[in-house]
Design a protein around this motif. Structure first.
Motif, PDB file in Angstrom:
ATOM      1  N   ALA A   1      -4.527  -6.357  -7.943  1.00 42.41           N
ATOM      2  CA  ALA A   1      -3.819  -5.699  -9.050  1.00 42.41           C
ATOM      3  C   ALA A   1      -4.765  -4.918  -9.949  1.00 42.41           C
ATOM      4  O   ALA A   1      -4.359  -3.961 -10.614  1.00 42.41           O
ATOM      5  CB  ALA A   1      -3.052  -6.729  -9.866  1.00 42.41           C
ATOM      6  N   GLY A   2      -6.045  -5.305  -9.957  1.00 43.86           N
ATOM      7  CA  GLY A   2      -6.997  -4.635 -10.824  1.00 43.86           C
ATOM      8  C   GLY A   2      -7.793  -3.551 -10.135  1.00 43.86           C
ATOM      9  O   GLY A   2      -8.709  -2.969 -10.736  1.00 43.86           O
ATOM     10  N   LEU A   3      -7.488  -3.262  -8.891  1.00 40.88           N
ATOM     11  CA  LEU A   3      -8.217  -2.247  -8.126  1.00 40.88           C
ATOM     12  C   LEU A   3      -8.045  -0.877  -8.789  1.00 40.88           C
ATOM     13  O   LEU A   3      -6.922  -0.395  -8.948  1.00 40.88           O
ATOM     14  CB  LEU A   3      -7.702  -2.206  -6.694  1.00 40.88           C
ATOM     15  N   PRO A   4      -9.122  -0.221  -9.185  1.00 36.74           N
ATOM     16  CA  PRO A   4      -9.002   1.081  -9.875  1.00 36.74           C
ATOM     17  C   PRO A   4      -8.348   2.133  -8.984  1.00 36.74           C
ATOM     18  O   PRO A   4      -8.607   2.196  -7.779  1.00 36.74           O
ATOM     19  CB  PRO A   4     -10.457   1.451 -10.182  1.00 36.74           C
ATOM     20  N   ALA A   5      -7.534   2.967  -9.575  1.00 37.15           N
ATOM     21  CA  ALA A   5      -6.836   3.999  -8.818  1.00 37.15           C
ATOM     22  C   ALA A   5      -7.780   5.075  -8.309  1.00 37.15           C
ATOM     23  O   ALA A   5      -7.426   5.844  -7.419  1.00 37.15           O
ATOM     24  CB  ALA A   5      -5.752   4.628  -9.687  1.00 37.15           C
ATOM     25  N   LYS A   6      -8.997   5.119  -8.842  1.00 35.99           N
ATOM     26  CA  LYS A   6      -9.927   6.179  -8.455  1.00 35.99           C
ATOM     27  C   LYS A   6     -10.704   5.850  -7.179  1.00 35.99           C
ATOM     28  O   LYS A   6     -11.352   6.739  -6.615  1.00 35.99           O
ATOM     29  CB  LYS A   6     -10.908   6.454  -9.593  1.00 35.99           C
ATOM     30  N   THR A   7     -10.678   4.590  -6.732  1.00 33.66           N
ATOM     31  CA  THR A   7     -11.391   4.264  -5.498  1.00 33.66           C
ATOM     32  C   THR A   7     -10.561   4.717  -4.303  1.00 33.66           C
ATOM     33  O   THR A   7      -9.331   4.860  -4.406  1.00 33.66           O
ATOM     34  CB  THR A   7     -11.660   2.751  -5.386  1.00 33.66           C
ATOM     35  N   PRO A   8     -11.176   4.923  -3.135  1.00 28.03           N
ATOM     36  CA  PRO A   8     -10.396   5.337  -1.954  1.00 28.03           C
ATOM     37  C   PRO A   8      -9.258   4.380  -1.618  1.00 28.03           C
ATOM     38  O   PRO A   8      -8.129   4.805  -1.358  1.00 28.03           O
ATOM     39  CB  PRO A   8     -11.448   5.374  -0.842  1.00 28.03           C
ATOM     40  N   THR A   9      -9.541   3.069  -1.638  1.00 28.90           N
ATOM     41  CA  THR A   9      -8.481   2.095  -1.350  1.00 28.90           C
ATOM     42  C   THR A   9      -7.454   2.075  -2.466  1.00 28.90           C
ATOM     43  O   THR A   9      -6.247   1.950  -2.218  1.00 28.90           O
ATOM     44  CB  THR A   9      -9.082   0.690  -1.153  1.00 28.90           C
TER      45      THR A   9
ATOM     46  N   GLU B   1     -10.028  -4.694   6.978  1.00 27.19           N
ATOM     47  CA  GLU B   1      -8.790  -3.963   7.287  1.00 27.19           C
ATOM     48  C   GLU B   1      -8.696  -2.626   6.553  1.00 27.19           C
ATOM     49  O   GLU B   1      -9.229  -2.454   5.459  1.00 27.19           O
ATOM     50  CB  GLU B   1      -7.584  -4.852   6.926  1.00 27.19           C
ATOM     51  N   HIS B   2      -8.003  -1.682   7.201  1.00 26.05           N
ATOM     52  CA  HIS B   2      -7.611  -0.408   6.587  1.00 26.05           C
ATOM     53  C   HIS B   2      -6.124  -0.414   6.242  1.00 26.05           C
ATOM     54  O   HIS B   2      -5.690   0.300   5.355  1.00 26.05           O
ATOM     55  CB  HIS B   2      -7.829   0.759   7.562  1.00 26.05           C
ATOM     56  N   GLN B   3      -5.343  -1.204   6.989  1.00 26.74           N
ATOM     57  CA  GLN B   3      -3.884  -1.117   6.969  1.00 26.74           C
ATOM     58  C   GLN B   3      -3.332  -1.548   5.597  1.00 26.74           C
ATOM     59  O   GLN B   3      -3.606  -2.637   5.108  1.00 26.74           O
ATOM     60  CB  GLN B   3      -3.312  -2.006   8.084  1.00 26.74           C
ATOM     61  N   LEU B   4      -2.534  -0.668   4.991  1.00 17.66           N
ATOM     62  CA  LEU B   4      -2.101  -0.880   3.612  1.00 17.66           C
ATOM     63  C   LEU B   4      -1.083  -1.998   3.469  1.00 17.66           C
ATOM     64  O   LEU B   4      -1.024  -2.640   2.418  1.00 17.66           O
ATOM     65  CB  LEU B   4      -1.536   0.425   3.042  1.00 17.66           C
ATOM     66  N   ASP B   5      -0.264  -2.257   4.507  1.00 12.98           N
ATOM     67  CA  ASP B   5       0.673  -3.378   4.429  1.00 12.98           C
ATOM     68  C   ASP B   5      -0.075  -4.693   4.259  1.00 12.98           C
ATOM     69  O   ASP B   5       0.387  -5.597   3.556  1.00 12.98           O
ATOM     70  CB  ASP B   5       1.539  -3.438   5.700  1.00 12.98           C
ATOM     71  N   VAL B   6      -1.214  -4.813   4.923  1.00  6.49           N
ATOM     72  CA  VAL B   6      -2.022  -6.029   4.827  1.00  6.49           C
ATOM     73  C   VAL B   6      -2.775  -6.066   3.494  1.00  6.49           C
ATOM     74  O   VAL B   6      -2.739  -7.073   2.781  1.00  6.49           O
ATOM     75  CB  VAL B   6      -3.009  -6.126   6.006  1.00  6.49           C
ATOM     76  N   LEU B   7      -3.454  -4.976   3.152  1.00  4.36           N
ATOM     77  CA  LEU B   7      -4.252  -4.954   1.924  1.00  4.36           C
ATOM     78  C   LEU B   7      -3.394  -5.184   0.682  1.00  4.36           C
ATOM     79  O   LEU B   7      -3.843  -5.817  -0.281  1.00  4.36           O
ATOM     80  CB  LEU B   7      -4.997  -3.628   1.804  1.00  4.36           C
ATOM     81  N   SER B   8      -2.162  -4.688   0.696  1.00  2.92           N
ATOM     82  CA  SER B   8      -1.291  -4.866  -0.472  1.00  2.92           C
ATOM     83  C   SER B   8      -0.907  -6.323  -0.688  1.00  2.92           C
ATOM     84  O   SER B   8      -0.504  -6.708  -1.792  1.00  2.92           O
ATOM     85  CB  SER B   8      -0.024  -4.013  -0.317  1.00  2.92           C
ATOM     86  N   GLN B   9      -1.025  -7.155   0.367  1.00  4.55           N
ATOM     87  CA  GLN B   9      -0.673  -8.570   0.257  1.00  4.55           C
ATOM     88  C   GLN B   9      -1.864  -9.446  -0.126  1.00  4.55           C
ATOM     89  O   GLN B   9      -1.704 -10.655  -0.330  1.00  4.55           O
ATOM     90  CB  GLN B   9      -0.104  -9.059   1.596  1.00  4.55           C
ATOM     91  N   CYS B  10      -3.055  -8.851  -0.196  1.00  6.87           N
ATOM     92  CA  CYS B  10      -4.251  -9.637  -0.472  1.00  6.87           C
ATOM     93  C   CYS B  10      -4.286 -10.134  -1.914  1.00  6.87           C
ATOM     94  O   CYS B  10      -3.786  -9.480  -2.828  1.00  6.87           O
ATOM     95  CB  CYS B  10      -5.511  -8.804  -0.185  1.00  6.87           C
ATOM     96  N   ASP B  11      -4.910 -11.301  -2.100  1.00  4.80           N
ATOM     97  CA  ASP B  11      -5.135 -11.833  -3.447  1.00  4.80           C
ATOM     98  C   ASP B  11      -6.409 -11.247  -4.049  1.00  4.80           C
ATOM     99  O   ASP B  11      -6.532 -11.139  -5.261  1.00  4.80           O
ATOM    100  CB  ASP B  11      -5.278 -13.362  -3.381  1.00  4.80           C
ATOM    101  N   TRP B  12      -7.347 -10.879  -3.182  1.00  2.00           N
ATOM    102  CA  TRP B  12      -8.668 -10.439  -3.630  1.00  2.00           C
ATOM    103  C   TRP B  12      -9.116  -9.301  -2.729  1.00  2.00           C
ATOM    104  O   TRP B  12      -8.881  -9.329  -1.527  1.00  2.00           O
ATOM    105  CB  TRP B  12      -9.640 -11.604  -3.529  1.00  2.00           C
ATOM    106  N   ILE B  13      -9.758  -8.302  -3.306  1.00  3.90           N
ATOM    107  CA  ILE B  13     -10.221  -7.137  -2.544  1.00  3.90           C
ATOM    108  C   ILE B  13     -11.723  -6.966  -2.750  1.00  3.90           C
ATOM    109  O   ILE B  13     -12.218  -7.065  -3.878  1.00  3.90           O
ATOM    110  CB  ILE B  13      -9.499  -5.848  -2.994  1.00  3.90           C
TER     111      ILE B  13
END
Length: 314
Positions: free
Chosen positions: A288-296, A255-267
């Motif tokens: 929650a641990g996804l670095p802010a520097k990655t595109p996602t 997925e690309h859609q942020l509403d869905v990705l924000s609900q994920c437990d794991w990325i």
């Protein structure tokens, strides 16, 4: 019991990872095989007994397939009509009230309600059957009425109308309630599969899965399920994914859609570019641990700031 999102820029290898590696390997593991294409080992919970790929491909290629038949409620409806005293007097059983076969269907369109016209220089088209007027059944079969309605009347009902009409039958109503909860209450019970959008077909598949009684758990894989969906439909889709997760199933979404990705437990995020330069693992872990520097990570950070600003404005 977890929702995993596979993210990354277009062409970075998300679908290839999920559909060409993960799904075949997981199916092989569930089936007891020991060799996995593209992977050395696969670990899976013993409770997972099936791998289900849910996409936006049509639920059928002819008008015979309908929401009512695909989700299984048509079998119950046929039982209701077979129990009508007049049907019993005539010696008819449930086989009389099916449009995929039997003697009750229209002999011209064979229960499709439409006939296919072959065009020499254009795509073939389906047109309403002149013999039955799209009702799928012959006049004798349509003379049988259940609670004042014949089969054609039932097929013309919207899902939300049918929920009320069959409220007395728990199993039928439960499935129709699921379709309603997925935002499909407006569909006609007998709407031909050939007229359904990709998003509608996908949500029908989810409804059918939610209605199944499984002994074990399943692993579901969705390939960009929000494609073509309105924001309100995406919200309904997320709730449906949550229901699968809540009952203990494994759910993986590309997925690309942020509403869905924000609900994920794991990325799982792939990078850095599309095409031959993609396919590298950039991050895997809790959202929650996804670095802010990655595109996602950057996109989700902006998404969250937008939510906070919207809440403050309200």
């Amino acid at each position: 019991g977890r929702l995993t999102g596979i993210s990354g820029v277009s062409g970075s290898g998300k679908s290839s990872l999920a559909l060409d590696v993960f799904v075949p390997a997981l199916r092989a593991k569930v089936e007891g095989k020991r060799r996995f294409q593209g992977l050395k080992t696969v670990s899976v919970d013993e409770d997972v007994q099936e791998v289900v790929l849910v996409d936006q491909t049509p639920i059928g290629t002819t008008p015979r397939s309908t929401p009512a038949s695909y989700c299984g409620v048509w079998d119950n409806i046929r039982e209701f009509f077979a129990a009508v005293p007049e049907a019993k007097t005539r010696g008819w059983d449930r086989r009389r009230f099916q449009f995929n076969g039997g003697n009750g269907r229209c002999p011209v369109c064979e229960g499709r309600g439409a006939v296919e016209l072959q065009m020499h220089f254009l795509s073939d088209v389906w047109v309403v059957c002149d013999a039955c007027g799209g009702k799928r059944f012959d006049p004798d079969t349509l003379s049988i009425r259940f609670r004042g309605r014949n089969l054609a009347d039932i097929l013309e009902m919207r899902v939300d109308e049918a929920r009320e009409f069959f409220s007395f039958h728990r199993k039928t109503k439960t499935m129709l309630d699921t379709l309603h909860d997925l935002g499909l209450g407006y569909l006609r019970m007998g709407q031909p599969a050939t007229t359904l959008s990709g998003g509608e077909s996908q949500r029908l598949k989810i409804a059918e899965e939610l209605g199944r009684n499984r002994r074990g758990r399943a692993a579901y894989v969705f390939d960009e399920p929000t494609t073509g969906l309105h924001l309100s439909d995406i919200d309904l889709l997320v709730h449906a994914l949550d229901r699968l997760v809540a009952r203990g199933d494994t759910v993986v979404v590309v997925e690309h859609q942020l509403d869905v990705l924000s609900q994920c437990d794991w990325i799982v995020e792939l990078w850095p570019v599309g095409g031959a330069g993609g396919g590298h693992l950039l991050y895997q872990g809790a959202v929650a641990g996804l670095p802010a520097k990655t595109p996602t990570g950057r996109a989700l950070q902006g998404y969250r700031r937008g939510l906070v600003a919207s809440a403050a404005g309200n």
